[in-house]
Each structure stands twice: as C-alpha cells, then as structure tokens.
Scaffold this active site. Structure first.
Site, PDB file in Angstrom:
ATOM      1  N   LYS A 111       0.822  -1.218   0.000  1.00  0.00           N
ATOM      2  CA  LYS A 111       0.000   0.000   0.000  1.00  0.00           C
ATOM      3  C   LYS A 111       0.857   1.269   0.000  1.00  0.00           C
ATOM      4  O   LYS A 111       0.717   2.141  -0.854  1.00  0.00           O
ATOM      5  CB  LYS A 111      -0.928  -0.028   1.223  1.00  0.00           C
ATOM      6  CG  LYS A 111      -1.690   1.242   1.480  1.00  0.00           C
ATOM      7  CD  LYS A 111      -2.619   1.581   0.327  1.00  0.00           C
ATOM      8  CE  LYS A 111      -3.043   3.016   0.345  1.00  0.00           C
ATOM      9  NZ  LYS A 111      -4.380   3.257   0.694  1.00  0.00           N
ATOM     10  N   CYS A 133      -4.515  11.150   1.045  1.00  0.00           N
ATOM     11  CA  CYS A 133      -3.633   9.975   0.982  1.00  0.00           C
ATOM     12  C   CYS A 133      -2.189  10.282   0.607  1.00  0.00           C
ATOM     13  O   CYS A 133      -1.286  10.072   1.413  1.00  0.00           O
ATOM     14  CB  CYS A 133      -4.209   8.956   0.008  1.00  0.00           C
ATOM     15  SG  CYS A 133      -5.647   8.140   0.697  1.00  0.00           S
ATOM     16  N   ARG A 148      -8.871  18.374   1.657  1.00  0.00           N
ATOM     17  CA  ARG A 148      -7.658  18.139   2.458  1.00  0.00           C
ATOM     18  C   ARG A 148      -6.409  18.256   1.578  1.00  0.00           C
ATOM     19  O   ARG A 148      -6.343  17.659   0.508  1.00  0.00           O
ATOM     20  CB  ARG A 148      -7.726  16.758   3.126  1.00  0.00           C
ATOM     21  CG  ARG A 148      -8.671  16.755   4.315  1.00  0.00           C
ATOM     22  CD  ARG A 148      -8.821  15.393   4.902  1.00  0.00           C
ATOM     23  NE  ARG A 148      -9.630  14.537   4.055  1.00  0.00           N
ATOM     24  CZ  ARG A 148      -9.943  13.267   4.350  1.00  0.00           C
ATOM     25  NH1 ARG A 148      -9.487  12.717   5.458  1.00  0.00           N
ATOM     26  NH2 ARG A 148     -10.689  12.546   3.536  1.00  0.00           N
TER      27      ARG A 148
HETATM   28  C1  UDX Z   1      -5.125   7.818  -3.998  1.00  0.00           C
HETATM   29  C2  UDX Z   1      -4.770   6.492  -4.683  1.00  0.00           C
HETATM   30  O1  UDX Z   1      -4.950   6.608  -6.095  1.00  0.00           O
HETATM   31  C3  UDX Z   1      -5.594   5.358  -4.129  1.00  0.00           C
HETATM   32  O2  UDX Z   1      -5.193   4.131  -4.712  1.00  0.00           O
HETATM   33  C4  UDX Z   1      -5.343   5.329  -2.624  1.00  0.00           C
HETATM   34  O3  UDX Z   1      -5.865   4.257  -1.987  1.00  0.00           O
HETATM   35  C5  UDX Z   1      -5.797   6.652  -2.016  1.00  0.00           C
HETATM   36  O4  UDX Z   1      -5.012   7.682  -2.595  1.00  0.00           O
HETATM   37  P1  UDX Z   1      -6.977   9.708  -4.243  1.00  0.00           P
HETATM   38  O5  UDX Z   1      -6.250  10.436  -3.162  1.00  0.00           O
HETATM   39  O6  UDX Z   1      -8.449   9.614  -4.183  1.00  0.00           O
HETATM   40  O7  UDX Z   1      -6.445   8.193  -4.342  1.00  0.00           O
HETATM   41  O8  UDX Z   1      -6.619  10.458  -5.582  1.00  0.00           O
HETATM   42  P2  UDX Z   1      -5.883  10.168  -6.982  1.00  0.00           P
HETATM   43  O9  UDX Z   1      -6.906  10.112  -8.047  1.00  0.00           O
HETATM   44  O10 UDX Z   1      -4.948   9.030  -6.897  1.00  0.00           O
HETATM   45  O11 UDX Z   1      -5.088  11.529  -7.151  1.00  0.00           O
HETATM   46  C6  UDX Z   1      -4.193  11.975  -6.137  1.00  0.00           C
HETATM   47  C7  UDX Z   1      -3.684  13.354  -6.418  1.00  0.00           C
HETATM   48  O12 UDX Z   1      -2.743  13.338  -7.465  1.00  0.00           O
HETATM   49  C8  UDX Z   1      -4.734  14.383  -6.801  1.00  0.00           C
HETATM   50  O13 UDX Z   1      -4.431  15.583  -6.116  1.00  0.00           O
HETATM   51  C9  UDX Z   1      -4.545  14.574  -8.285  1.00  0.00           C
HETATM   52  O14 UDX Z   1      -4.924  15.859  -8.719  1.00  0.00           O
HETATM   53  C10 UDX Z   1      -3.055  14.341  -8.419  1.00  0.00           C
HETATM   54  N1  UDX Z   1      -2.627  13.860  -9.739  1.00  0.00           N
HETATM   55  C11 UDX Z   1      -3.030  12.649 -10.188  1.00  0.00           C
HETATM   56  C12 UDX Z   1      -1.774  14.639 -10.524  1.00  0.00           C
HETATM   57  O15 UDX Z   1      -1.382  15.737 -10.127  1.00  0.00           O
HETATM   58  N2  UDX Z   1      -1.354  14.140 -11.720  1.00  0.00           N
HETATM   59  C13 UDX Z   1      -1.741  12.936 -12.192  1.00  0.00           C
HETATM   60  O16 UDX Z   1      -1.307  12.551 -13.288  1.00  0.00           O
HETATM   61  C14 UDX Z   1      -2.603  12.153 -11.392  1.00  0.00           C
END
Ligand code: UDX
Length: 435
Positions: free
Chosen positions: A207, A263, A330
């Site tokens: 994880k 996360c 957050r």
């Molecule tokens: C993440 C993980 O993907 C998931 O597997 C885990 O269990 C929880 O954390 P989440 O926080 O919901 O999920 O968001 P995610 O869609 O993964 O995006 C995380 C962050 O990265 C966002 O702020 C998003 O804007 C940013 N991001 C994502 C980028 O800046 N560039 C990208 O190419 C992808």
C-alpha cells in the site's frame, strides 16, 4: 458472510457498502453520534458518487446496519475490518492510537475465533502490534488472526475501484484467514480480478509503496514540465510519448499543481518516516514531496509575474477540491493559493461544484472572498481566471462566453485542462504548466 466494519469514514463506509452489496451481512460501527444518525437515515456523510444509493438499498434489504457499540460489532462477526483513522503526527509518523483502541476493545469482548483485518493504511509491521494488543487484553481461549487487506480506492470513483480492483491484496498468516478472504472476495475473483495472497508485512508495504510510487511519478512529470517551459517543449506531447511505453504508462503523468488529498501527502511522509526508523534513507521520496510543495509556490509566482500587483485584482478561481468529483479539500492546492492571494489583498471569486461548503469553513465569505454557484457569474469582471481543479464543467467551459464577461481574458491554468491553440484562436491570454 457476517462482517464487522469498525469506522464509517471514507474507507470504512465504502467497504461496508460494497461488501453488503455483494450479499454479506455487515455491521458498521461508528462512534460519532451525528454521523451515525445520518447513516441510519440512509444518507452518506461524505460525497462519493453512487454511495447513497448503495447504502439505501442495503439498509432496506437488511444487509447493512449501523451501531455505536464496538462490543456488538466484535461479537457479530468473525471477520472484523479496522477502518479507523490513522492521522499524521507532526513528524509525519502515523498516529495509531485509534487502531490500538479498537484492537483493545475487540479483545476485551471477543470469544471464539476472530480475524482482525487492517484496512486503514498503517506502517509496516503494525500487524505485530495489533496481535500483541489482542493477546494482552483477550481471554486466552480466544484465537486471533491478524491480516492486512489494504484499500486502493480513489475518491470520486471509490465504488468502481472496490468492485473493479486492479488487484486485491490480502496479507495473512494462516490457512483459516486465507480461506475467509477467498470466500469474501469470490464475487470479484470469479470475474477475473486477481486476489494476491501475501504476508501481512508485504501487504502493508504494498500500500505505502504503491501510493509513494504514484506520487513520485507525478513529481517526476512535474520536473519534466519545468524543463519543458525552459526549452520550449510541450509537456503533454512528452507525457504522451513516454506513456506509450508499456513499462511507463500514461496514467499519473499529468503535470500541474501536483498531488493533494488525504492519501498521497500523508502516505509519502509516513513512508519516509518508516524507512528512516528502519535505517533506510529514502531521500528520493523526500525530494518528490518537496517538488510537490514547490508546485504551489511556482504557480503563485507565475500569477504574480502575470498580474504584477495582486492587491485589489479580481481573481476568479474555478475548483477548490483537491481533485474533481469529490468535496474533499484536504491538502488541496486551492487552500495555499487562496490564503496567499488574500494576504496580498486580492478580491477572490470562488466556485466549485461540491467543495464550497467545506471550503467555507476554512475561508468564510468576507469583503475579499465571495462564493458563486454559477461559474460564469464568478468570472464576471475578473482580471484573471485560475483553473485549480479540472472538474468536467470547467474543462468544457464556453470560452467565448468567458472571454466576453471577464475584464481581462487572462487564464492561468494549473491543470493543463484547456487547449492552448483554441485559447489563442479565441484571443484569450493563456498560460498553463510546461507548455
Ligand atoms: C489515492 C490512490 O490513487 C488510491 O489508490 C489510494 O488508496 C488513495 O489515494 P486519491 O487520493 O483519491 O487516491 O486520488 P488520486 O486520483 O490518486 O489523485 C491523487 C492526487 O494526485 C490528486 O491531487 C490529483 O490531482 C493528483 N494527480 C493525479 C496529478 O497531479 N497528476 C496525475 O497525473 C494524477
């Protein structure tokens, strides 16, 4: 199967709802009374597409029920999911007091066999501590297994991710625990989704290592974007070219304001801390986290450079949530951006389809900050528009209309959501990241 889920936060609620929906009998334990009342009415305390519908359906069928009694939950099922909070302390280390408390309560009332499953994200070898706690506080006749079954749910598509997992990871120490996971996840493995049986330590690491790797990927592409800006190349083309390599993949190569949310920022810090405690120097991740923080300051510097004087400028902000399809703010870049721009005396006009209520708690409306339901009303008379979160309605905005209502058609796009050629064609002064 009978299942108990302890903690009706984001992870617990989605887990409880999805497991109830696959035919299990689920008891969900939540100690916050206001949350519990909302849940009992079949409403979701968080915004997550589809969650309310699944909750309502399974409350009606009797597959899911809610209680504030951990004792009832501990007696109800053999398999208990720990989905309590693991907040971050100042050092970046995870605060595991809620995990300990839940394990202790379960131990005090447990009888027979119990499988305690860590679902919340915890540092490696937390399962040993949980096992130790269970042994200390339980009647010696009780048989415990502790397993790690991490979640990989993205906010905004959590139900889809739960039911269409890339992989299900279950770290177990006994055949009995393994058999429970095989039965519980049968509806998914039958559809071809892989169930990976590992040790608890490996599952805990999978994880943290996965999330930190994704965060690293984002920071990597953001550095390439910096270079693109200097040399006059387009980061979107570079990312596409890289992404075609199956070993790299195009996902998580979107340059922009970087990662936020509950996360990535927390997990990467906890992983660095955990490595450090074990004598492993993971400065690679330290750098990734630093790069991520610098996205916000760089973006602010770009705004200042373009507007020169921020004081009294009318600035419209589209997007407050840390990413689209969530009301979660957050660690959202919008927080730092709004704070800095208000300090410099800007007049801000904010708009977000879901996160307004949460944002208002941090930044109430005042002479400098106003909230708008209508994205175009927010942009009326603005000297600049900042695109911070790439919600679909913003990405598909009517740019002609936008141009006609702004005082200056200046758009500073933090997510590379618009096409530069189209903006140029429509006469918009347009800036984005690494293009
Ligand atoms: C993440 C993980 O993907 C998931 O597997 C885990 O269990 C929880 O954390 P989440 O926080 O919901 O999920 O968001 P995610 O869609 O993964 O995006 C995380 C962050 O990265 C966002 O702020 C998003 O804007 C940013 N991001 C994502 C980028 O800046 N560039 C990208 O190419 C992808």
């Amino acid at each position: 199967m009978k299942i108990t889920v302890i903690g009706a936060g984001y992870v617990g609620l989605v887990t409880a709802a999805c497991l109830a929906d696959t035919g299990n009998e689920v008891m969900c334990v939540e100690k916050v009374s206001s949350k519990l009342e909302t849940l009992k009415k079949g409403e979701s305390p968080i915004y997550e597409p589809g969650l309310t519908e699944v909750l309502k359906k399974n409350i009606a069928s009797g597959n899911i029920r809610f209680t504030d009694s951990i004792e009832d939950g501990a007696k109800f099922a053999e398999a208990l999911f720990l989905c309590v909070g693991t907040p971050q302390s100042d050092s970046g280390k995870a605060d595991l007091s809620q995990v300990e408390e839940a394990a202790r309560h379960i131990a005090e009332v447990a009888e027979g066999y119990k499988l305690i499953i860590e679902k919340s994200t915890v540092p490696v070898n937390t399962h040993r501590r949980v096992k130790m706690t269970l042994k200390r506080y339980a009647n010696p006749n009780v048989v415990f297994d502790v397993a790690s079954n991490p979640e990989f749910l993205r906010e905004g598509s959590a139900l889809y991710d739960f039911t269409n997992p890339d992989r299900i990871v279950a770290g177990v120490e006994s055949e009995r625990a393994k058999a429970i996971f095989e039965e519980l996840y049968k509806p998914f493995t039958e559809k071809g989704f892989p169930l990976l049986i590992t040790t608890p330590a490996a599952a805990e690491l999978i994880k943290h290592a996965s999330n930190s790797f994704l965060a690293l990927k984002i920071s990597y592409i953001n550095m390439v974007a910096d270079l693109c800006e200097k040399v006059g190349a387009d980061i979107e083309l570079v990312a596409e070219g890289m992404g075609h390599d199956k070993r790299i993949g195009r996902a998580f190569l979107n340059a922009g304001l970087g990662y936020g949310g509950s996360c990535f920022p927390k997990d990467i810090k906890a992983f660095i801390n955990m490595a450090d405690e074990n004598g492993v120097d993971f400065s690679l991740l330290q750098e990734a986290d630093y790069i991520n923080a610098s996205r916000r300051t760089k973006y602010l510097a770009k705004i200042e450079d373009l507007l020169w004087i921020i004081k009294d400028k009318k600035i419209c902000i589209w997007g407050l949530a840390f990413k689209p399809n969530t009301d979660d703010i957050r660690e959202a870049p919008a927080i730092d951006i709004v704070r800095e721009l208000t300090e410099q005396g800007a007049e801000l006009r904010l708009c977000d389809p879901k996160a307004e209520e949460n944002f208002r708690r941090l930044f109430p409306e005042n002479g400098q900050i106003k909230y708008y339901d209508d994205m175009y009303k927010a942009a009326e008379g603005a000297d600049a528009l900042l695109l911070i979160t790439e919600w679909k309605e913003f990405v598909e905005a009517d740019i002609k209309k936008l141009k006609s209502i702004m005082t200056l058609p200046l758009v500073i796009d933090g997510r590379n959501a618009f096409k530069p050629e189209k903006m140029k064609e429509l006469g918009v002064e347009y800036y984005s990241i690494g293009r």
